[in-house]
Design an enzyme around this catalytic site. Structure first.
Site, PDB file in Angstrom:
ATOM      1  N   GLU A 142     -17.939   9.454   4.446  1.00 19.18           N
ATOM      2  CA  GLU A 142     -17.352   8.138   4.719  1.00 19.18           C
ATOM      3  C   GLU A 142     -16.412   7.791   3.573  1.00 19.18           C
ATOM      4  OE1 GLU A 142     -19.886   4.697   4.729  1.00 19.18           O
ATOM      5  OE2 GLU A 142     -21.031   5.325   2.981  1.00 19.18           O
ATOM      6  N   ASP A 180       0.868  -1.166   0.000  1.00 16.25           N
ATOM      7  CA  ASP A 180       0.000   0.000   0.000  1.00 16.25           C
ATOM      8  C   ASP A 180       0.913   1.226   0.000  1.00 16.25           C
ATOM      9  OD1 ASP A 180      -2.254   1.570   0.051  1.00 16.25           O
ATOM     10  OD2 ASP A 180      -3.159   0.553   1.752  1.00 16.25           O
TER      11      ASP A 180
END
Length: 868
Positions: A611, A251
């Site tokens: 979100e 990542d």
């Protein structure tokens, strides 16, 4: 084909692995290190073009201009349709190949979002509804997630393994699902049982069944060791136990995080060495550039660089990215294959199949053709809730408001926004508050230069100012960069009070200069700044990287002159003109719309603005992209209460990426539809389902809880009390729930044997019938109930099938439950088929709920241990 690797016309090229090893052997140490980061530079002397490994395709090719935008991943999961998910993956990879070819094709340099290595799907388990990135997953169940992940991987990579269309990258390995604010440095204390029973099965399936060519490791640590440096995880579990032969990518900045936040090693050279040793091949970020220092210190051997590079260049040769394959099966893909009519039709089909009917009292739905509809709510006309995050740019997005107008007619639809998403969160200024002349919206003057000079190249009426122009021109005939826009008209406040006006812009990373934006009200400059969130005058209030705000007070409802100017010199851009309006005037406006209607359809829920991944938001109920309260935000609850007070039927359409505790709506609304973030055709799909043109057939891939109090601590990764498998309370809506406009009936399931020897396969047959008057889809779900053992789940999904049935039609379904699906996991993390008495349920949901279905019983004798 590059000169260094040219073959004779009658000589077949060597295998990709052999070619990769030969190429790596010719590199200098410095060249080797340069190729181990995501932005790999060209090496002209070896005929190697520059290649950016980073590309996104979660639910459509993202961040690279127009593309087909499918429903968000959690919505795709709500279809419970393997074949559909594979078709979506096929479209994503087809459009990726088309964009790759348009950017030059094999042998040419490719920048970010133009490559063939797709960093999707996200198959982390959605263990807690508070996680903002749960929308990117396939829900809370390991088996459902694994099956849909396999389907998507197969779609991305295609049916020709030696020549994949793209390479899929399931992520984030492993045990990663928030909290977002602490994601760069937290360590997970996961039990061996939960690791094997919940957090790794979907990755195992994606690798072994799906054949994924890549895997992304996570930011978090496990028991103090960062996932990207966990040798037991990468070289042990992934490569050893599962036989993975592809490459592992980090990542982004995860290796730097090992130094800065995990304090795992004292510097990036040591962190990079630890990651490379553990089996991390490609670093998204810059930390691997310190490998030269690690080599000089003797922390690693150069052979580890070679090992990683051979894996990476093998992938590039398999893709045909370094030189053209002979023949290249994908060479003909181009512009006509991006957002084609067939792809748009699939996006609509996916959106329709994702709709989950949660409640329907009496004959509230479908809506009658002649009904007059009041459309209210902050999500009724919002682009962001269609496209979600990690999105492409829709050519012709259909919001719910537009979809209902097209289906029922403009004259039958009244609209009012009514409320913001949450207190303190700006929402796009609605069409009801914008006018130019007698027309709704603002006049937009578009210039083919960045300075608002001369005659506009285009003049049009923009109903709202809310656009996603990521790597696209605002209109045909305009450049992608170097344009400017002036919007003018009237702002109509719905009532007196304090108004926050905001301009939200996509942050401009590739701009040659800043993108000035200016807002005038009654010819007075009230806001000025640029696309990087920097103020250029004192009148603007900077609320973060992407938004400029100012607060004004209007003492009456007199129309105000408004002018918004944008000078765009970069490439990545989008812009929204937003507000926070006083609550009471907005509610009163909604009341007036309701008074003119027969039925109220309220579009409420969440948005990628509140979100998502590492958001800069801190308002009640939300924290850095996550939620700390799963209830519907208070302003939206107030809007629903005001609408219900009218006495008219209230239909609630929930648009969100996760479960919302709709406790009030469940008690008071007449119907509830979960529409998720439904993609470019979402408004059309919603209108079709509400009208009864399509029968809702989606099922919940997550549990809807009644309250945040029902949840264990968010920071805990212990599965006790989480998801339908371990939650012992009463949910608002259970995993697998979904209603239809018809009814289904089941015969008792038939089992191939009542006493099974451990390791053998159990065959289950069941007949399902459409017992209603409408055609519809049923999702047949198979659940296993275990003997009473301390760590066993209450029940577990072990198979499923989505079937379409005409009225009165029945179908026999056959399921084969192999040893792995009949297995359980003990405290030590050992997976085995264990002896005892079991039950299997086949029906339209979980056993013990209102779902129809039947139960069968069998026993297992003996015990067989299974591979990890």
């Amino acid at each position: 084909m590059s000169p260094a690797f040219a073959q004779g016309q009658n000589v077949a090229p060597a295998a990709p692995e052999a070619r990769a090893a030969t190429l790596v052997a010719r590199m200098t140490r410095e060249e080797k290190i340069s190729q181990l980061v995501n932005a790999a530079p060209a090496i002209p002397r070896l005929g190697i073009p520059a290649y950016e490994w980073w590309n996104e395709g979660l639910h459509g090719i993202a961040r690279n201009g127009h593309a087909t935008v499918f429903p968000q991943a959690v919505a795709l999961a709500a279809t419970w349709n393997r074949d559909l998910i594979q078709q979506v993956g096929t479209v994503v990879s087809t459009e990726a190949r088309a964009k790759f070819n348009l950017a030059g094709g094999p042998g040419k340099d490719h920048r970010r979002y133009e490559g063939l290595t797709i960093w999707s799907p996200n198959i982390n388990i959605f263990r807690d509804p508070r996680w903002g990135r749960g929308q990117e997953t396939y829900g809370e169940d390991p088996y459902l997630t694994g099956q849909l992940g396999v389907a998507f991987v197969r779609g991305l990579q295609g049916a020709d393994p030696p020549h994949p269309r793209t390479i899929a990258t399931p992520k984030h390995f492993a045990v990663h699902s928030g909290p977002e604010p602490g994601r760069h440095g937290f360590s997970v204390a996961v039990s061996p049982h939960d690791l094997e029973a919940t957090y790794t099965p979907a990755f195992r399936a994606a690798v072994i069944e799906g054949g994924a060519g890549s895997v992304m490791c996570a930011y978090n640590a496990l028991h103090g060791t960062p996932a990207c440096a966990a040798e037991w995880l990468l070289d042990g579990r992934l490569r050893g136990d599962w036989g993975f032969t592809g490459y592992v990518v980090s990542d982004c900045d995860a290796v730097s995080d090992m130094t800065a936040f995990h304090y795992f090693r004292p510097d990036n050279a040591a962190s990079a060495a630890a990651a490379l040793q553990a089996g991390l091949d490609l670093n998204c970020g810059s930390a691997y550039r310190a490998l030269g220092e690690a080599l000089a210190r003797g922390d690693i051997a150069e052979a580890l660089l070679d090992r990683a590079l051979v894996r990476l260049f093998t992938a590039r040769y398999r893709l045909g990215e370094l030189d053209p394959q002979q023949p290249d099966p994908y060479a003909a893909l181009g512009a006509a294959d991006i957002d084609s009519p067939a792809h748009r039709a699939l996006a609509l089909q996916a959106a329709v199949q994702s709709m989950v009917l949660l409640k329907n009292d009496g004959d509230t739905l479908p809506l009658r053709p002649e009904t007059r509809i009041a459309v209210i709510g902050p999500n009724a006309d919002a682009l962001a809730v269609l496209e979600a995050n990690y999105q492409g740019t829709s050519r012709d997005p259909v919001t719910p408001l537009r979809g209902l107008r097209e289906r029922f007619g403009d004259a039958r639809v009244r609209y009012a926004q009514g409320a913001p998403l949450a207190a303190g969160v700006p929402t796009t200024i609605p069409e009801t508050a914008l006018r130019h002349g007698d027309a709704t919206g603002l006049k937009g003057e578009y210039f083919a230069n960045p300075d608002l000079r001369g005659t506009p190249a285009l003049v049009r009426q923009d109903r709202v100012v809310g656009f996603n122009w990521d790597r696209v021109a605002p209109a045909d005939g305009l450049p992608r960069s170097g344009y400017s826009v002036r919007w003018t008209g009237k702002l109509l406040p719905p009532g007196p009070g304090e108004y926050t006006l905001a301009v939200r812009m996509a942050r401009c990373f590739d701009c040659s200069g800043h993108d000035p934006v200016r807002l005038y009200v009654d010819d007075r400059l009230v806001m000025a700044g640029d696309a990087n969130g920097k103020r250029t005058t004192a009148v603007a209030h900077d609320t973060g990287e992407q938004s400029l705000e100012t607060v004004l007070r209007f003492d009456d409802t007199r129309p105000r002159n408004i002018r918004l100017e944008l000078e765009h010199r970069g490439e990545d851009q989008g812009l929204r003109l937003e507000w926070i309006a006083p609550p009471e005037p907005q509610l009163a406006e909604a009341e007036r719309a309701v008074a003119q209607a027969d039925t109220v359809v309220a579009f409420v829920g969440l948005s990628p603005d509140v979100e998502g991944e590492a958001l800069q938001i801190d308002v009640p109920g939300f924290d850095g992209g996550d939620r700390n309260d799963i209830a519907l935000p208070a302003p939206q609850r107030a809007l629903l209460e005001r609408a219900k007070a009218s006495g008219k039927p209230l239909v609630v359409v929930l648009m969100s990426g996760s479960a919302v505790a709709l406790t009030w709506a469940q008690q008071h609304a007449d119907a509830i539809l979960a529409a998720w973030y439904p993609g470019q055709a979402g408004g059309t799909a919603i209108a079709r389902v509400l009208a009864g043109d399509d029968n809702p057939g989606g099922r919940l891939p997550v549990t809807f809880y009644r309250s945040t109090r029902d949840l264990p601590p968010y920071v805990s990764y212990d599965m006790k009390g989480r998801t339908y498998r371990y939650f012992t309370g009463k949910p608002l809506y259970p995993f697998g729930h979904g209603l239809a406009y018809t009814q289904f009936a089941y015969e008792e399931p038939r089992l191939s044997i009542s006493a099974l020897k451990a390791g053998d396969t159990l065959r289950v047959s069941a007949r399902v019938r459409n017992a209603g008057a409408r055609a519809g889809d049923e999702v047949v779900q198979v659940y296993l109930e275990y003997p009473d053992r301390p760590l066993s789940p209450r029940r577990a999904l072990v198979d499923f099938a989505r079937v379409s049935l005409q009225p009165g039609e029945s179908r026999e379904l056959n399921f084969e439950l192999d040893a792995r699906r009949l297995s359980d996991v003990d405290r030590a993390g050992k997976r085995a088929v264990m002896p005892g008495d079991y039950r299997v349920f086949v029906g339209g949901g979980q056993p013990g709920t209102t779902a129809p279905g039947g139960m069968g019983a069998f026993s297992i004798t003996g015990e067989v241990t299974l591979p990890r």
